[in-house]
Design a protein around this motif. Structure first.
Motif, PDB file in Angstrom:
ATOM      1  N   GLU A 136       1.565  -3.374   6.710  1.00 29.03           N
ATOM      2  CA  GLU A 136       0.363  -3.948   7.307  1.00 29.03           C
ATOM      3  C   GLU A 136      -0.793  -2.950   7.341  1.00 29.03           C
ATOM      4  N   GLU A 137      -0.506  -1.664   7.557  1.00 30.17           N
ATOM      5  CA  GLU A 137      -1.574  -0.666   7.603  1.00 30.17           C
ATOM      6  C   GLU A 137      -2.255  -0.542   6.242  1.00 30.17           C
ATOM      7  N   LYS A 138      -1.456  -0.486   5.176  1.00 25.49           N
ATOM      8  CA  LYS A 138      -2.035  -0.402   3.835  1.00 25.49           C
ATOM      9  C   LYS A 138      -2.775  -1.687   3.482  1.00 25.49           C
ATOM     10  N   ALA A 139      -2.213  -2.820   3.863  1.00 31.13           N
ATOM     11  CA  ALA A 139      -2.863  -4.104   3.593  1.00 31.13           C
ATOM     12  C   ALA A 139      -4.233  -4.162   4.262  1.00 31.13           C
ATOM     13  N   ARG A 140      -4.344  -3.670   5.497  1.00 27.66           N
ATOM     14  CA  ARG A 140      -5.636  -3.646   6.188  1.00 27.66           C
ATOM     15  C   ARG A 140      -6.591  -2.659   5.521  1.00 27.66           C
ATOM     16  N   ARG A 141      -6.098  -1.489   5.156  1.00 25.06           N
ATOM     17  CA  ARG A 141      -6.949  -0.452   4.560  1.00 25.06           C
ATOM     18  C   ARG A 141      -7.548  -0.913   3.229  1.00 25.06           C
ATOM     19  N   LEU A 142      -6.750  -1.614   2.424  1.00 23.94           N
ATOM     20  CA  LEU A 142      -7.203  -2.041   1.109  1.00 23.94           C
ATOM     21  C   LEU A 142      -7.649  -3.503   1.087  1.00 23.94           C
TER      22      LEU A 142
ATOM     23  N   CYS B  18      -1.419  -8.178  -0.916  1.00 27.46           N
ATOM     24  CA  CYS B  18      -0.717  -7.762  -2.133  1.00 27.46           C
ATOM     25  C   CYS B  18      -0.637  -6.249  -2.223  1.00 27.46           C
ATOM     26  N   ALA B  19      -1.641  -5.548  -1.669  1.00 21.43           N
ATOM     27  CA  ALA B  19      -1.653  -4.086  -1.722  1.00 21.43           C
ATOM     28  C   ALA B  19      -0.563  -3.481  -0.851  1.00 21.43           C
ATOM     29  N   GLY B  20      -0.194  -4.177   0.208  1.00 22.88           N
ATOM     30  CA  GLY B  20       0.840  -3.674   1.098  1.00 22.88           C
ATOM     31  C   GLY B  20       2.232  -4.149   0.742  1.00 22.88           C
ATOM     32  N   ALA B  21       2.351  -4.941  -0.324  1.00 21.08           N
ATOM     33  CA  ALA B  21       3.643  -5.521  -0.687  1.00 21.08           C
ATOM     34  C   ALA B  21       4.470  -4.628  -1.597  1.00 21.08           C
ATOM     35  N   SER B  22       3.895  -3.515  -2.064  1.00 21.44           N
ATOM     36  CA  SER B  22       4.623  -2.554  -2.884  1.00 21.44           C
ATOM     37  C   SER B  22       4.423  -1.170  -2.301  1.00 21.44           C
ATOM     38  N   ALA B  23       5.511  -0.455  -2.068  1.00 20.61           N
ATOM     39  CA  ALA B  23       5.426   0.871  -1.459  1.00 20.61           C
ATOM     40  C   ALA B  23       4.662   1.850  -2.341  1.00 20.61           C
ATOM     41  N   SER B  24       4.695   1.641  -3.663  1.00 26.32           N
ATOM     42  CA  SER B  24       4.090   2.598  -4.580  1.00 26.32           C
ATOM     43  C   SER B  24       2.665   2.242  -4.994  1.00 26.32           C
ATOM     44  N   PHE B  25       2.160   1.064  -4.587  1.00 24.39           N
ATOM     45  CA  PHE B  25       0.844   0.657  -5.065  1.00 24.39           C
ATOM     46  C   PHE B  25      -0.289   1.423  -4.401  1.00 24.39           C
ATOM     47  N   GLU B  26      -1.191   1.962  -5.203  1.00 22.79           N
ATOM     48  CA  GLU B  26      -2.475   2.493  -4.767  1.00 22.79           C
ATOM     49  C   GLU B  26      -3.457   2.226  -5.896  1.00 22.79           C
TER      50      GLU B  26
ATOM     51  N   TRP C 214     -14.472  -9.768   1.644  1.00 22.56           N
ATOM     52  CA  TRP C 214     -13.526  -8.670   1.513  1.00 22.56           C
ATOM     53  C   TRP C 214     -14.024  -7.413   2.216  1.00 22.56           C
ATOM     54  N   THR C 215     -13.076  -6.570   2.603  1.00 19.25           N
ATOM     55  CA  THR C 215     -13.355  -5.252   3.164  1.00 19.25           C
ATOM     56  C   THR C 215     -12.320  -4.285   2.620  1.00 19.25           C
ATOM     57  N   GLU C 216     -12.787  -3.205   2.011  1.00 14.11           N
ATOM     58  CA  GLU C 216     -11.902  -2.134   1.552  1.00 14.11           C
ATOM     59  C   GLU C 216     -12.479  -0.818   2.061  1.00 14.11           C
ATOM     60  N   GLY C 217     -11.785  -0.213   3.014  1.00  8.67           N
ATOM     61  CA  GLY C 217     -12.302   1.005   3.611  1.00  8.67           C
ATOM     62  C   GLY C 217     -13.631   0.736   4.284  1.00  8.67           C
ATOM     63  N   ASP C 218     -14.665   1.495   3.890  1.00  9.72           N
ATOM     64  CA  ASP C 218     -15.989   1.324   4.471  1.00  9.72           C
ATOM     65  C   ASP C 218     -16.848   0.320   3.700  1.00  9.72           C
ATOM     66  N   ALA C 219     -16.342  -0.197   2.600  1.00  9.89           N
ATOM     67  CA  ALA C 219     -17.112  -1.130   1.774  1.00  9.89           C
ATOM     68  C   ALA C 219     -16.723  -2.564   2.100  1.00  9.89           C
ATOM     69  N   ASN C 220     -17.684  -3.472   1.960  1.00  7.45           N
ATOM     70  CA  ASN C 220     -17.394  -4.882   2.187  1.00  7.45           C
ATOM     71  C   ASN C 220     -18.390  -5.727   1.404  1.00  7.45           C
TER      72      ASN C 220
END
Length: 260
Positions: A32-38, A42-50, A234-240
């Motif tokens: 959930e933390e990665k999903a919120r950050r990105l 889908c971004a939080g559904a894989s441990a290796s995704f960045e 959408w919101t990714e980090g400081d961008a939206n």
């Protein structure tokens, strides 16, 4: 309705890695933390995704979540991200689609050899067609359910507004000649498109309102039927911002070429 495209010297199958797959057991629990950050589950559904590219240089990852919500992307479907040098959308989509692929843009970035780009995306676990679909013969074109592309990018004003549509025009013809059999002429008729491309979809992503306005004009001028559009905040980090996803049925009759 889809199959694996034939491998050549410039494309191969890879083990699932950076993106994971819809069948991967690791996708059942979302970070959930990665999903919120990105800004995308889908971004939080894989441990290796960045992501490799920043959101300023690619569509936001949230469009993958929206395509999954619409049912355009699903475990039983395959997809390709076209015109990419990083494969971020495809890698994120791997958590919701059964199979994902990528292909390169027509004009590679100066100083970035194609094979190096392809090797980088293969290391992410993506199946790579190491070339541009515009220059391939019909039997080299990947046969998938969903064809994703951005309605813009790093190009002149003309290519930004209509380049993606020229790609779809050629893609429709090449796929129909590949799938429709020996009787399909070099310039297929509406009936040929309907028989060969039924169930296939193009998902065109406009990253901002300027791209969306240009893409909407192109879709209408070209005479596409049965299409729809959805806005994605959408919101990714400081961008939206707000992206727009255009979903086009590849078997649409009456599609015309569009000039700048």
């Amino acid at each position: 309705d889809s199959d694996d495209s034939d491998d050549s010297d410039d494309s191969d199958d890879s083990d699932d890695g950076g993106g994971g797959t819809a069948a991967d057991g690791g996708t059942s629990k979302v970070d959930e933390e990665k999903a919120r950050r990105l800004g995308a589950r889908c971004a939080g559904a894989s441990a290796s995704f960045e992501p490799v590219a920043t959101v300023q240089h690619r569509p936001p990852l949230a469009v993958v979540d929206e395509l999954a919500r619409l049912g355009v992307l699903a475990p039983e479907k395959s997809a390709i991200e076209m015109n990419t040098l990083d494969g971020d959308l495809a890698a994120c989509a791997a958590s919701v689609a059964g199979r994902v692929e990528v292909s390169l843009p027509r004009d590679n970035q100066p100083g970035t050899p194609s094979r190096r780009v392809c090797a980088g995306m293969r290391r992410r676990g993506l199946r790579v067609t190491c070339g541009t679909l515009l220059t391939m013969n019909p039997f080299e074109i990947p046969n998938v359910d969903v064809y994703m592309a951005r309605a813009g990018g790093d190009a002149d004003a003309c290519a930004k507004s209509t380049g993606w549509h020229k790609l779809l025009e050629q893609l429709r013809v090449k796929l129909t000649r590949r799938l429709g059999g020996a009787d399909v002429p070099e310039e297929p008729a509406d009936g040929d498109f309907a028989r060969a491309l039924r169930g296939k979809t193009a998902a065109i992503v406009a990253a901002d309102r300027t791209e969306a306005d240009a893409a909407r004009r192109t879709v209408r001028d070209a005479g596409w039927r049965g299409w729809n559009e959805t806005e994605v905040a959408w919101t990714e980090g400081d961008a939206n911002g707000t992206a727009t996803v255009f979903v086009l049925p590849m078997d649409s009759p009456g599609v015309r070429s569009v000039a700048c």
